[in-house]
Design a protein around this motif. Sequence first.
Motif, PDB file in Angstrom:
ATOM      1  N   PHE A  91       0.831  -1.199   0.000  1.00 51.61           N
ATOM      2  CA  PHE A  91       0.000   0.000   0.000  1.00 51.61           C
ATOM      3  C   PHE A  91       0.867   1.251   0.000  1.00 51.61           C
ATOM      4  O   PHE A  91       0.802   2.096  -0.895  1.00 51.61           O
ATOM      5  CB  PHE A  91      -0.926  -0.062   1.217  1.00 51.61           C
ATOM      6  N   LEU A  92       1.740   1.356   1.004  1.00 55.06           N
ATOM      7  CA  LEU A  92       2.576   2.542   1.086  1.00 55.06           C
ATOM      8  C   LEU A  92       3.868   2.379   0.305  1.00 55.06           C
ATOM      9  O   LEU A  92       4.366   3.322  -0.289  1.00 55.06           O
ATOM     10  CB  LEU A  92       2.889   2.842   2.549  1.00 55.06           C
ATOM     11  N   GLY A  93       4.394   1.140   0.310  1.00 49.03           N
ATOM     12  CA  GLY A  93       5.700   0.895  -0.278  1.00 49.03           C
ATOM     13  C   GLY A  93       5.732   1.116  -1.779  1.00 49.03           C
ATOM     14  O   GLY A  93       6.624   1.782  -2.296  1.00 49.03           O
ATOM     15  N   ILE A  94       4.742   0.561  -2.506  1.00 49.31           N
ATOM     16  CA  ILE A  94       4.792   0.676  -3.963  1.00 49.31           C
ATOM     17  C   ILE A  94       4.507   2.109  -4.410  1.00 49.31           C
ATOM     18  O   ILE A  94       5.193   2.639  -5.282  1.00 49.31           O
ATOM     19  CB  ILE A  94       3.848  -0.345  -4.624  1.00 49.31           C
ATOM     20  N   ALA A  95       3.527   2.763  -3.783  1.00 47.99           N
ATOM     21  CA  ALA A  95       3.304   4.177  -4.100  1.00 47.99           C
ATOM     22  C   ALA A  95       4.585   4.969  -3.848  1.00 47.99           C
ATOM     23  O   ALA A  95       4.941   5.865  -4.621  1.00 47.99           O
ATOM     24  CB  ALA A  95       2.155   4.731  -3.270  1.00 47.99           C
ATOM     25  N   GLY A 105       9.025   1.329  -9.992  1.00 49.08           N
ATOM     26  CA  GLY A 105       8.091   1.049  -8.910  1.00 49.08           C
ATOM     27  C   GLY A 105       6.807   0.430  -9.434  1.00 49.08           C
ATOM     28  O   GLY A 105       6.266  -0.507  -8.852  1.00 49.08           O
ATOM     29  N   PHE A 106       6.347   0.938 -10.559  1.00 49.04           N
ATOM     30  CA  PHE A 106       5.106   0.420 -11.149  1.00 49.04           C
ATOM     31  C   PHE A 106       5.325  -1.002 -11.662  1.00 49.04           C
ATOM     32  O   PHE A 106       4.498  -1.893 -11.448  1.00 49.04           O
ATOM     33  CB  PHE A 106       4.665   1.346 -12.284  1.00 49.04           C
ATOM     34  N   MET A 107       6.464  -1.221 -12.308  1.00 48.19           N
ATOM     35  CA  MET A 107       6.780  -2.545 -12.828  1.00 48.19           C
ATOM     36  C   MET A 107       6.821  -3.563 -11.695  1.00 48.19           C
ATOM     37  O   MET A 107       6.365  -4.698 -11.835  1.00 48.19           O
ATOM     38  CB  MET A 107       8.134  -2.493 -13.532  1.00 48.19           C
ATOM     39  N   TYR A 108       7.357  -3.123 -10.573  1.00 48.53           N
ATOM     40  CA  TYR A 108       7.476  -3.975  -9.396  1.00 48.53           C
ATOM     41  C   TYR A 108       6.103  -4.481  -8.940  1.00 48.53           C
ATOM     42  O   TYR A 108       5.954  -5.598  -8.481  1.00 48.53           O
ATOM     43  CB  TYR A 108       8.143  -3.147  -8.299  1.00 48.53           C
ATOM     44  N   SER A 109       5.076  -3.634  -9.114  1.00 49.32           N
ATOM     45  CA  SER A 109       3.750  -4.009  -8.599  1.00 49.32           C
ATOM     46  C   SER A 109       3.094  -5.116  -9.419  1.00 49.32           C
ATOM     47  O   SER A 109       2.238  -5.841  -8.919  1.00 49.32           O
ATOM     48  CB  SER A 109       2.837  -2.781  -8.559  1.00 49.32           C
TER      49      SER A 109
END
Lengths: 676, 106
Positions: A91-95, A105-109
């Motif tokens: 929730f907080l980490g990827i944002a 960061g988006f790719m990571y999600s």
Amino acid sequence: MRKVLWTSTFIGLSLMLSDAAMAASSGAVADKYKWLTFLVFGAIIGLTMFVTYRAAKQTHSTADFYAAGRSVSGIQNGWAIAGDYLSAASFLGIAGLISLYGYDGFMYSVGWLVAYITVLLLIAEPCRNIGKYTLGDILAFRNNPKASKTIAAVSTVLVSTFYLTAQMVGGGVLVKTLIGIDYTVSVIVVGILMLTYVVFGGMKATTWVQIIKAILLVTASILLVIFTWGKFGFSLPGFLQAAVDNPDIQAQVKKLLGESAANMAPADLGQRFLEPGLYLKSPIDQISLGMALVLGTAGMPHILMRFFTVPTAQDARKSVIWAMGIIGGFYVLTLFMGLGAAMNVTSAKIAALDAGGNMAAPLLAQYVGGGPDSMLGNLFLAFVAAVAFATIVAVVAGLVLASASAMSHDLYVGVFRGDHASPQEQVMAARVSTVIVGALAIYVGIAAQGQNVAHLVALAFAVAASSNLPAVFLTLYWKKTNTWGVVGGMLAGSLTAIYLVMISPNMSYPKAIIANANKVLDGTPEVTEAKPAVAASTGLCTLWAMEGCVAASPAVAVGPAKPGARAKLEAAKTELATLTDEAAKAAKQKEIEGLEKTIAKAEGDLKKWEGQTTSMMGFEKPKFMLKNPGLISIPVGFLVTILLSLFTRDRRSEEMWDELYVRQNTGIHAEGAVAH
Amino acid sequence: MAQEQTVNWAAIDNDPRFQALHKKKSGFLWGLMIFSVVYYFLLPIGAGYFPELFKIKVWGPVNVGILFALSEFIVAWGIAFIYSTRANRTFDAMTAEIAREAYNIK
């Protein structure tokens, strides 16, 4: 009598929180608006307490306690899975990652959503059809019950502990950063709240807490995205163009790229934020993490357990579909939240509060409401902070329930009592184990304060993917699987994963830390001879540290010595004395404070690691080069299970195959729902 | 519970209806699974080894990398949709018939 007990727990916890907050000074919320935060926290805690109170009245049998009477509907379970899965890290980490590093960061999600395809296609329905309460029940169906329940319980507790420790430590730090409550107090409050839900309300309360949390989380995210993306008429190119043109984002990219960005035009810098490679530098490591996510999620005990709460396999299917919709939708929203925070709050401010970027979403909420000095801004911030808090409690509750059920149902009832425990005794055992696991979680959370725990989430997924998933998958789909293979494979898979992480770059290596701290303090000497960039060795060197392997290093240009923080501080102090302009003075003062912080941190590191030369495992440098062990440990888990199964005989495993295969496909004799 | 003994699992396993279900389901599930895994790993592989491709701008600032990452979501949802439609329409009916007949298959 009961009501009194509930009300007093609620008031007690609220008092503890507000008491700690009064004493606290720092935190993202200004002191003037602390009361707002507690109002929102109180409302959410009150709501969950009420739900727990209702659930407790309906929790009598083991099926109630472990599986909510199998009466959760598909849609409800879908929301609960999302609530269980979207931890504070995602929730907080990827944002946060998106706000600091853009595209990566988006790719990571993405991997976190794709993981559910495995769950949907291969795991959810068969497990619902043949399972009862735990991972151990699935494995014990055709393998030796005592052996498989023991190893399943050990693996469940192991995986849950890794995940739990990361959640407790992350949660404690988060609450401290958000509202300034002391770390120890917030760990204890999270622990007590979670214990109240699970001990009294079992799976039913846990499910509802997770549903409430998921709804709050999705609502908060949608609101934030409407405010940030709506300005651009919900146009994707319009929104991204604004990000590219944003000077703060350009500055962030320039900082990340260092000298190689010296000649880049501002527009190129901005565009670079939307391209890969600012954060994830090692593709092999990424693939290794992807493997752990895609296979590990399906082996996570607290996720598996959720499928026993629905009445039928069809409901299990429906719940995964809903979960995928919610989880995927949420990750798409994080793209807008992350970029929105980078544009409006600025990456520098986000990183100043928390280096990992965890404060991106809360600070964006504050900005959207009108900024740090506005009432609405602080209300929004309080709401997001409360959602983050509820997130930690809900995820921790699911994990504790999973490990408590492994201890009580698999180990105590299945192994020690040989499945001859009365229903009352079983429920009692479940509650006692919950208290034990919960107390341990609080203890571990406090003991691990300040430790480097970020790798523990990845480790939990890697162990689940290398140990639980091969065992469950092969038990369900491969006729020749037997007890020897399952036990041996689970041991080999989990031990390989753990060992590889212990010799990986995740560990702290004193020499490197000391060298880095010295560089920060004293700067770098003059460069008289330019050196070209060196590319890292390829091949096996990307996996193992071996003779002749070379690490990548950037080009070094001829240049003068660079001063360290100590010298810069001296210079800044002398300069401050000569300044007369108030604004310039204030700016200098700020710079001095920043430098003092940097120096304090570097000196702290030096003191902490003084005299040490090797990591916990006795190495000066990492031996295994990847942060994620899945690439090696998952094949090891599968191979050992397959080979041992091929070379040993186990009559029960063979004889039960027909029944297992028919039942996992058809749901004949599946555990039914409990009528209330 | 008494009924449980009367189910002949081996007989159901050999029943042509169960075999038909098994064949249909396995082929379908493996196809979807392999496709989704390959499609997913194209993302880190593309970002890691073909960054130039990912940087190509197609729609204002929107580049191939962003579109590809977004397509991962669409594909994941698409697979979920395809699987659930097929399962709801075909597999559930086949399963229900076998379950109904379970005690008679000897």
